[in-house]
Enzyme design. Structure first.
Site, short mmCIF file in Angstrom:
data_model
loop_
_atom_site.label_atom_id
_atom_site.label_comp_id
_atom_site.label_asym_id
_atom_site.label_seq_id
_atom_site.Cartn_x
_atom_site.Cartn_y
_atom_site.Cartn_z
N THR A 13 9.81 0.35 -20.12
CA THR A 13 10.85 1.10 -19.41
C THR A 13 11.98 1.52 -20.33
O THR A 13 12.55 2.60 -20.19
CB THR A 13 11.40 0.26 -18.24
OG1 THR A 13 10.34 -0.01 -17.32
CG2 THR A 13 12.51 1.00 -17.50
N SER A 55 4.27 -1.82 -20.34
CA SER A 55 4.14 -3.27 -20.46
C SER A 55 2.79 -3.81 -19.99
O SER A 55 2.22 -4.69 -20.65
CB SER A 55 5.28 -3.96 -19.70
OG SER A 55 5.35 -5.32 -19.99
N THR A 87 9.22 -4.96 -19.56
CA THR A 87 9.62 -6.26 -19.01
C THR A 87 8.50 -6.98 -18.27
O THR A 87 8.56 -8.20 -18.10
CB THR A 87 10.82 -6.11 -18.07
OG1 THR A 87 10.49 -5.20 -17.00
CG2 THR A 87 12.04 -5.58 -18.81
N ASP A 88 7.46 -6.28 -17.83
CA ASP A 88 6.43 -6.93 -17.02
C ASP A 88 5.73 -8.07 -17.76
O ASP A 88 5.42 -9.11 -17.18
CB ASP A 88 5.39 -5.92 -16.55
CG ASP A 88 5.90 -5.00 -15.46
OD1 ASP A 88 7.04 -5.23 -14.98
OD2 ASP A 88 5.18 -4.06 -15.08
#
Length: 322
Positions: A13, A55, A87-88
């Site tokens: 992101t 991610s 971030t995942d």
């Protein structure tokens, strides 16, 4: 003295933009690569766009490529490194790096919850803060850390706790190890050092299973095959399993497939406490390894690294308990 900081962009992101319909999409090039940060000559940034992937596209093979690149960085004169990441799966990459990099060089992983052109985008701020942490002498020997929202978290325990909130990254049970305030890096606690395995390859077929009420043998049976290298189970409570799973668990052990147990609970540590059918005491007696303090995804990465390093039996158990 000017400090060289290696910047490794991987996508996510923090590198994406919102289109006219409000959908967030990858860019051909990470917008952070075009930004010139004021550093008053204190740091020299060397930027490499090693990946540009969302991610969920991150894999252990890509994590290994990152690790190998950072391991070379110290010999090349770098003081520290910053990895920007979606971030995942950020927490999984972070612990992989922490487990495979033995250098005391500061390594910081950061990301963003809002894309680069959204109102209130947090990417540039987190990026600048991560550089501050990576260039601080206080960060040496702290292991790999995750820096988001002015907090410094150990890669070992941090986890994503909210799907969209910018304060999503938290460390349950233990809390952050430091904060960044007005450009100052402040560490408030230390983390016990863990063993490092500088692996040069990664094994496959290491799985993660979540326990649930009334769970039977179906999922475990499907994984009970020669090519399975290991299984992590997010067990109930302090580390317990439904009794219906026991025959298949025993069969997996009989086939020398390492079984590692953590809790599915958000806080706390899995330990063999309960002595009943399916309780943790009996699971430990069966030979299931308790991995204390880690989440399921992190324990899977640790098991994967240990197996890739050739650890077996008591040596593997000791590694996972450290």
């Amino acid at each position: 003295m000017t400090k060289k900081i290696l910047i490794l962009h991987t996508g996510g992101t923090i590198s994406m933009s919102e289109d006219a319909d409000g959908n967030i999409k990858p860019n051909d090039q990470n917008p952070l690569t075009a930004i010139q940060l004021e550093n008053k000559g204190e740091v020299e940034l060397v930027t490499e766009e090693i990946f540009n992937v969302p991610s969920p596209h991150m894999t252990p093979q890509r994590m290994l490529e990152l690790s190998l690149r950072i391991r070379r960085a110290e010999a090349e004169g770098f003081f520290g490194a910053v990895v920007t990441h979606g971030t995942d799966t950020l927490e999984e990459t972070a612990i992989f790096l922490d487990l495979t990099i033995s250098s005391k060089m500061p390594v910081v992983v950061t990301g963003a919850m809002r894309s680069s052109n959204e109102v209130g985008s947090d990417g540039l701020y987190n990026f600048r803060t991560a550089i501050t942490v990576a260039s601080s002498p206080e960060s040496m020997g702290k292991g790999v850390v995750v820096v988001m929202n002015d907090e410094i978290h150990s890669a070992r325990y941090v986890t994503k706790t909210h799907t969209t909130n910018v304060a999503t990254f938290r460390t349950p049970t233990f809390g952050p190890i430091g904060i960044v305030s007005e450009g100052h890096v402040n560490y408030v606690q230390t983390i016990k050092p863990q063993a490092h395995e500088p692996i040069d390859h990664v094994v496959s077929n290491v799985y993660l299973v979540k326990a649930y009420a009334g769970m039977g043998t179906e999922l475990l049976h499907a994984l009970n095959k020669p090519e399975t290298n290991g299984i992590v189970i997010e067990a109930l409570g302090a580390g317990n399993m439904p009794p219906e799973t026991l025959p298949e668990l025993q069969s997996l052990i009989d086939h020398n497939i390492p079984l590692v147990l953590v809790s599915r609970c958000f806080n706390g540590i899995a330990e063999p406490v309960y002595d009943y059918e399916g309780g943790g005491v009996n699971l430990a007696k069966m030979g299931i390894i308790f991995c204390r303090g880690l989440t399921g995804p992190k324990a899977r990465i640790k098991l994967l690294v240990g197996l890739s390093a050739g650890l077996k039996g008591e040596e593997l158990k000791k590694y996972l308990n450290n």
